[in-house]
Write a protein that holds these residues in place. Sequence first.
Motif, PDB file in Angstrom:
ATOM      1  N   GLY A 197      -1.927  -2.331  14.294  1.00  0.00           N
ATOM      2  CA  GLY A 197      -1.689  -3.282  15.370  1.00  0.00           C
ATOM      3  C   GLY A 197      -0.221  -3.344  15.733  1.00  0.00           C
ATOM      4  N   ARG A 198       0.096  -4.096  16.785  1.00  0.00           N
ATOM      5  CA  ARG A 198       1.499  -4.244  17.203  1.00  0.00           C
ATOM      6  C   ARG A 198       2.250  -5.156  16.238  1.00  0.00           C
ATOM      7  N   GLU A 199       1.617  -6.223  15.835  1.00  0.00           N
ATOM      8  CA  GLU A 199       2.195  -7.194  14.901  1.00  0.00           C
ATOM      9  C   GLU A 199       1.174  -7.395  13.782  1.00  0.00           C
ATOM     10  N   ALA A 200       1.644  -7.848  12.632  1.00  0.00           N
ATOM     11  CA  ALA A 200       0.732  -8.093  11.516  1.00  0.00           C
ATOM     12  C   ALA A 200      -0.350  -9.101  11.900  1.00  0.00           C
ATOM     13  N   SER A 201      -0.012 -10.066  12.758  1.00  0.00           N
ATOM     14  CA  SER A 201      -0.969 -11.110  13.124  1.00  0.00           C
ATOM     15  C   SER A 201      -2.112 -10.600  14.001  1.00  0.00           C
ATOM     16  N   ASP A 202      -1.911  -9.491  14.736  1.00  0.00           N
ATOM     17  CA  ASP A 202      -2.983  -8.982  15.606  1.00  0.00           C
ATOM     18  C   ASP A 202      -3.576  -7.675  15.090  1.00  0.00           C
ATOM     19  N   ALA A 203      -3.209  -7.269  13.878  1.00  0.00           N
ATOM     20  CA  ALA A 203      -3.676  -5.992  13.341  1.00  0.00           C
ATOM     21  C   ALA A 203      -5.148  -6.065  12.952  1.00  0.00           C
ATOM     22  N   THR A 204      -5.811  -4.920  13.056  1.00  0.00           N
ATOM     23  CA  THR A 204      -7.218  -4.796  12.720  1.00  0.00           C
ATOM     24  C   THR A 204      -7.364  -3.851  11.533  1.00  0.00           C
ATOM     25  N   ALA A 205      -8.080  -4.288  10.513  1.00  0.00           N
ATOM     26  CA  ALA A 205      -8.301  -3.451   9.332  1.00  0.00           C
ATOM     27  C   ALA A 205      -9.216  -2.287   9.688  1.00  0.00           C
ATOM     28  N   PHE A 206      -8.878  -1.097   9.229  1.00  0.00           N
ATOM     29  CA  PHE A 206      -9.771   0.035   9.455  1.00  0.00           C
ATOM     30  C   PHE A 206     -10.007   0.860   8.203  1.00  0.00           C
ATOM     31  N   CYS A 207      -9.399   0.490   7.083  1.00  0.00           N
ATOM     32  CA  CYS A 207      -9.583   1.293   5.883  1.00  0.00           C
ATOM     33  C   CYS A 207      -9.240   0.475   4.647  1.00  0.00           C
ATOM     34  N   LYS A 208      -9.923   0.767   3.550  1.00  0.00           N
ATOM     35  CA  LYS A 208      -9.681   0.068   2.297  1.00  0.00           C
ATOM     36  C   LYS A 208     -10.048   0.998   1.147  1.00  0.00           C
ATOM     37  N   THR A 209      -9.204   1.019   0.106  1.00  0.00           N
ATOM     38  CA  THR A 209      -9.489   1.849  -1.071  1.00  0.00           C
ATOM     39  C   THR A 209     -10.411   1.091  -2.018  1.00  0.00           C
ATOM     40  N   GLU A 210     -10.885   1.781  -3.026  1.00  0.00           N
ATOM     41  CA  GLU A 210     -11.615   1.102  -4.086  1.00  0.00           C
ATOM     42  C   GLU A 210     -10.586   0.475  -5.032  1.00  0.00           C
ATOM     43  N   ARG A 211     -11.039  -0.368  -5.918  1.00  0.00           N
ATOM     44  CA  ARG A 211     -10.155  -1.033  -6.878  1.00  0.00           C
ATOM     45  C   ARG A 211     -10.045  -0.167  -8.130  1.00  0.00           C
ATOM     46  N   ILE A 212      -8.813   0.024  -8.604  1.00  0.00           N
ATOM     47  CA  ILE A 212      -8.562   0.733  -9.858  1.00  0.00           C
ATOM     48  C   ILE A 212      -8.109  -0.321 -10.863  1.00  0.00           C
ATOM     49  N   ASP A 213      -8.879  -0.512 -11.917  1.00  0.00           N
ATOM     50  CA  ASP A 213      -8.600  -1.563 -12.889  1.00  0.00           C
ATOM     51  C   ASP A 213      -7.532  -1.154 -13.898  1.00  0.00           C
ATOM     52  N   ASN A 214      -6.700  -2.130 -14.258  1.00  0.00           N
ATOM     53  CA  ASN A 214      -5.730  -2.032 -15.355  1.00  0.00           C
ATOM     54  C   ASN A 214      -4.849  -0.793 -15.292  1.00  0.00           C
ATOM     55  N   ALA A 215      -4.166  -0.601 -14.166  1.00  0.00           N
ATOM     56  CA  ALA A 215      -3.295   0.569 -14.016  1.00  0.00           C
ATOM     57  C   ALA A 215      -2.035   0.183 -13.254  1.00  0.00           C
ATOM     58  N   ASP A 216      -0.876   0.587 -13.795  1.00  0.00           N
ATOM     59  CA  ASP A 216       0.362   0.340 -13.062  1.00  0.00           C
ATOM     60  C   ASP A 216       0.706   1.506 -12.144  1.00  0.00           C
ATOM     61  N   SER A 217      -0.005   2.615 -12.299  1.00  0.00           N
ATOM     62  CA  SER A 217       0.174   3.777 -11.413  1.00  0.00           C
ATOM     63  C   SER A 217      -1.196   4.305 -10.996  1.00  0.00           C
ATOM     64  N   PRO A 218      -1.947   3.532 -10.214  1.00  0.00           N
ATOM     65  CA  PRO A 218      -3.298   3.957  -9.825  1.00  0.00           C
ATOM     66  C   PRO A 218      -3.276   5.156  -8.881  1.00  0.00           C
ATOM     67  N   MET A 219      -4.298   5.991  -8.979  1.00  0.00           N
ATOM     68  CA  MET A 219      -4.471   7.149  -8.090  1.00  0.00           C
ATOM     69  C   MET A 219      -5.786   6.957  -7.339  1.00  0.00           C
ATOM     70  N   TRP A 220      -5.683   6.787  -6.029  1.00  0.00           N
ATOM     71  CA  TRP A 220      -6.883   6.590  -5.219  1.00  0.00           C
ATOM     72  C   TRP A 220      -7.351   7.878  -4.562  1.00  0.00           C
ATOM     73  N   ASN A 221      -6.430   8.673  -4.036  1.00  0.00           N
ATOM     74  CA  ASN A 221      -6.793   9.860  -3.257  1.00  0.00           C
ATOM     75  C   ASN A 221      -7.854   9.504  -2.221  1.00  0.00           C
ATOM     76  N   HIS A 222      -7.592   8.440  -1.487  1.00  0.00           N
ATOM     77  CA  HIS A 222      -8.545   7.912  -0.509  1.00  0.00           C
ATOM     78  C   HIS A 222      -8.027   8.174   0.908  1.00  0.00           C
ATOM     79  N   CYS A 223      -8.813   8.885   1.705  1.00  0.00           N
ATOM     80  CA  CYS A 223      -8.413   9.205   3.080  1.00  0.00           C
ATOM     81  C   CYS A 223      -9.283   8.455   4.075  1.00  0.00           C
ATOM     82  N   CYS A 224      -8.655   8.061   5.177  1.00  0.00           N
ATOM     83  CA  CYS A 224      -9.337   7.333   6.238  1.00  0.00           C
ATOM     84  C   CYS A 224      -9.153   8.088   7.549  1.00  0.00           C
ATOM     85  N   SER A 225     -10.214   8.188   8.304  1.00  0.00           N
ATOM     86  CA  SER A 225     -10.089   8.755   9.644  1.00  0.00           C
ATOM     87  C   SER A 225      -9.357   7.747  10.506  1.00  0.00           C
TER      88      SER A 225
END
Length: 171
Positions: free
Chosen positions: A46-74
């Motif tokens: 979006g133009r500003e954080a207040s008008d932004a639209t979510a289009f992607c979200k990773t899964e949750r990685i438990d108990n990690a300070d350096s998580p690896m998602w390797n998650h791609c969004c179109s």
Amino acid sequence: MSPLSVPTVQAPPAQLCIVGAAMMPGGVDSWPKNALPDSWVKIELGREASDATAFCKTERIDNADSPMWNHCCSLPHAGSTQARLGGTYFIYAFDGDVGTEEGDFLGEAVLPYDSPPGKYLVQLDKGKSLGAATLEVVISAQPSPPPPPARVPPSPPAPPPVVKQVRRRYV
């Protein structure tokens, strides 16, 4: 007479990938004993954080300070409402907690919508990360190739046809 110049518009890249994070803050959970975050990331456009639209979200990685998602969004195509709003990718990191929608806010990073394809190391600001945590983000011009089709085992051979023998009786 001078030729008219037509401004060119760069086409948006095809994918945005959240590869992983480093140095995510510990001590965000009081329970259980392992206080490392259960991290996940949400991307909005979006133009500003207040008008932004979510289009992607990773899964949750438990108990990690350096998580690896390797998650791609179109990414939204050029004619979509999200693309017309354009502006900025807002990347938010959270510590997923049981019983809450998002959990603890760990930090945010921003990338311009027209960022060229490449690898970016972005620092999380605000939140509980205090500027130490980083996210590795890759913007690609081409989508990843589709995964190979699953191998289907060959079907077993068909059973032989049943032939009914008819016995004739002669009288």
